[in-house]
Each structure stands twice: as structure tokens, then as C-alpha cells.
Write an enzyme that holds these catalytic residues in place. Sequence first.
Site, PDB file in Angstrom:
ATOM      1  N   GLY A   1       0.767  -1.231   0.000  1.00 33.17           N
ATOM      2  CA  GLY A   1       0.000   0.000   0.000  1.00 33.17           C
ATOM      3  C   GLY A   1       0.802   1.287   0.000  1.00 33.17           C
ATOM      4  N   SER A   2       2.045   1.250  -0.486  1.00 32.96           N
ATOM      5  CA  SER A   2       2.826   2.507  -0.500  1.00 32.96           C
ATOM      6  C   SER A   2       2.238   3.500  -1.499  1.00 32.96           C
ATOM      7  CB  SER A   2       4.296   2.229  -0.808  1.00 32.96           C
ATOM      8  OG  SER A   2       4.472   1.847  -2.151  1.00 32.96           O
ATOM      9  N   ASN A   3       1.641   3.002  -2.581  1.00 37.98           N
ATOM     10  CA  ASN A   3       0.979   3.922  -3.516  1.00 37.98           C
ATOM     11  C   ASN A   3      -0.290   4.507  -2.885  1.00 37.98           C
ATOM     12  OD1 ASN A   3       2.149   4.234  -6.372  1.00 37.98           O
ATOM     13  ND2 ASN A   3       2.461   2.085  -5.941  1.00 37.98           N
TER      14      ASN A   3
ATOM     15  N   LYS B   1      -5.349  -9.022  -8.771  1.00 39.91           N
ATOM     16  CA  LYS B   1      -6.436  -9.798  -9.370  1.00 39.91           C
ATOM     17  C   LYS B   1      -6.952  -9.093 -10.631  1.00 39.91           C
ATOM     18  CE  LYS B   1      -6.879 -12.997  -6.183  1.00 39.91           C
ATOM     19  NZ  LYS B   1      -6.503 -14.391  -6.505  1.00 39.91           N
ATOM     20  N   LEU B   2      -7.453  -9.902 -11.577  1.00 43.41           N
ATOM     21  CA  LEU B   2      -8.072  -9.311 -12.766  1.00 43.41           C
ATOM     22  C   LEU B   2      -9.463  -8.828 -12.361  1.00 43.41           C
ATOM     23  CD1 LEU B   2      -7.437  -8.915 -15.796  1.00 43.41           C
ATOM     24  CD2 LEU B   2      -8.723 -11.010 -16.243  1.00 43.41           C
TER      25      LEU B   2
ATOM     26  N   HIS C   1       1.385   0.637 -13.417  1.00 37.78           N
ATOM     27  CA  HIS C   1       2.227  -0.517 -13.742  1.00 37.78           C
ATOM     28  C   HIS C   1       3.685  -0.049 -13.696  1.00 37.78           C
ATOM     29  CE1 HIS C   1       3.312  -4.357 -15.509  1.00 37.78           C
ATOM     30  NE2 HIS C   1       4.101  -3.712 -16.334  1.00 37.78           N
TER      31      HIS C   1
ATOM     32  N   ASP D   1      -3.112  -4.690 -18.100  1.00 35.57           N
ATOM     33  CA  ASP D   1      -2.158  -3.661 -18.571  1.00 35.57           C
ATOM     34  C   ASP D   1      -2.367  -3.234 -20.025  1.00 35.57           C
ATOM     35  OD1 ASP D   1       0.327  -5.598 -16.825  1.00 35.57           O
ATOM     36  OD2 ASP D   1      -1.014  -4.034 -16.062  1.00 35.57           O
TER      37      ASP D   1
ATOM     38  N   GLU E   1       6.567   6.102  -9.189  1.00 30.89           N
ATOM     39  CA  GLU E   1       5.131   5.821  -8.998  1.00 30.89           C
ATOM     40  C   GLU E   1       4.526   6.765  -7.960  1.00 30.89           C
ATOM     41  OE1 GLU E   1       4.256   1.665  -8.245  1.00 30.89           O
ATOM     42  OE2 GLU E   1       6.121   1.128  -9.253  1.00 30.89           O
TER      43      GLU E   1
HETATM   44  C1  GRF Z   1       3.896  -1.238  -7.368  1.00 32.14           C
HETATM   45  O1  GRF Z   1       5.166  -1.570  -7.857  1.00 32.14           O
HETATM   46  C2  GRF Z   1       2.963  -1.084  -8.521  1.00 32.14           C
HETATM   47  O2  GRF Z   1       3.583  -0.628  -9.690  1.00 32.14           O
HETATM   48  C3  GRF Z   1       2.493  -2.470  -8.748  1.00 32.14           C
HETATM   49  O3  GRF Z   1       2.435  -3.084  -7.469  1.00 32.14           O
HETATM   50  C4  GRF Z   1       3.268  -2.371  -6.588  1.00 32.14           C
HETATM   51  C5  GRF Z   1       2.400  -1.826  -5.505  1.00 32.14           C
HETATM   52  O4  GRF Z   1       3.147  -1.466  -4.443  1.00 32.14           O
HETATM   53  N1  GRF Z   1       1.206  -2.449  -9.382  1.00 32.14           N
HETATM   54  P1  GRF Z   1       2.392  -0.850  -3.160  1.00 32.14           P
HETATM   55  O5  GRF Z   1       1.475  -1.917  -2.633  1.00 32.14           O
HETATM   56  O6  GRF Z   1       1.635   0.359  -3.635  1.00 32.14           O
HETATM   57  O7  GRF Z   1       3.508  -0.499  -2.228  1.00 32.14           O
END
Ligand code: GRF
Length: 201
Positions: free
Chosen positions: A18-20, A93-94, A111, A152, A181
Site C-alpha cells: 500500500g505505499s501507492n 487480481k483481474l 504498472h 495492462d 510511482e
Molecule cells: C507497485 O510496484 C505497482 O507498480 C504495482 O504493485 C506495486 C504496488 O506497491 N502495481 P504498493 O502496494 O503500492 O507499495
Amino acid sequence: MTALRSPLRVAVLASGGGSNLQAITDYLDGLGDAGAARVVLVASDRAGAGALQRAARMNVPGVVLSQPTDGPALEALLSANRIDLVVLAGYLKLVPAEITRRWAGRIINIHPALLPKFGGAGMYGKRVHAAVIAAGETESGATVHQVNDEFDRGAIIAQERVAVVPGDTPETLAARVLEAEHSLYPRTVQSLALELSRTPR
Ligand code: GRF
């Protein structure tokens, strides 16, 4: 005085750390009233996902998707939470085709490569970066794209490039791409939310 529209309600789907999710939430919080979106739900196919722990720490409702392939259940969850925009962030998951069709234009993914190269089923995590290095690429990066019913393959919305440096391992490249990202995704969510809030649902 233009009426301030309430921010779009965002659901984040995540399978991992969940870093994003964190980067998006922190960025939108930092925008204050200028934020055009707000994360109001986090859903994961994994009960132990770090993303759900982050949601709990941020007081954002978190839900475990026991049947990620169940389109009607996912649709019910999204509509019960009055979601406007679905953000996949490390979701493995798709998404059921009925959801990607119904939410076309309002469901996005990130991605860790420069699509259309190095994408598709099975291309996730370290495998992506290993393939980029093996191909001798001198640059890689992150891609935010619309989600459709193929992994993707949706329309590209935004990309951020990083260098591949000699001696890079999948781990060192992954770390550099992840930083990109965390810069790209929050800004793309904000700009897409601004755009969508100008178009009637
Ligand atoms: C990231 O590398 C993203 O590109 C990919 O999965 C990873 C997610 O990382 N889809 P996080 O869970 O957001 O840290």
C-alpha cells in the site's frame, strides 16, 4: 463564485503493502480544499495486506474482498460507498469484465514499466524489472493507464521515466521505479478527478 464541488470519492484496490495508497492519500491531504479526490474506501483480496493496515491507521474504511471475481458483489460495494473513481494500486487480481466495462474511464491502474512494453498477465513485481534489465533497456518507469478486461492493456494516461543504470538489479530498479510511482500516481489521480468532476456521470 464557482461552487466548490465536493471531492470525488475514490476506492483504492490493493493486494500488497500500500505505499501507492499512502502516497496518494498524503498528496491529496496536502492539497487541502484544492484536492479533487478523497480516498474513502480501501479494498483488498488479502486480509493481511499492508494496505488495509495503512487504511486503518488513516481511519479509512477497509474491506476484504472474499470473492474478487464476483462482479456484482464488487459493484454493490462500490455503489454502497458512492464511489466515483476506482484506483488499482498493486492489485493483483483481474477485475471482472462487467466492472471494467461499467467503470470504463473511471478505473485506473499503475504498472511499474513503460507500457505497452513489459506488461500483461504475469508481468508484475520483480519479474517486470528483471525483464527490463535482461532486455538491455536504458530506461524504465511507471505507467498509469485505464483498466479494461486485459491486464495492462488499457489506454495510457501518464508515464514517468527513470534511468536503468549499469549494475542495476531488479531490486534497485524496483526502488527507483517505485519512487516515480509515488510521484506520478497522486498527481494523475488529482488531474483525472478534476477532469471527471467537470463531466456529468
Ligand atoms: C507497485 O510496484 C505497482 O507498480 C504495482 O504493485 C506495486 C504496488 O506497491 N502495481 P504498493 O502496494 O503500492 O507499495
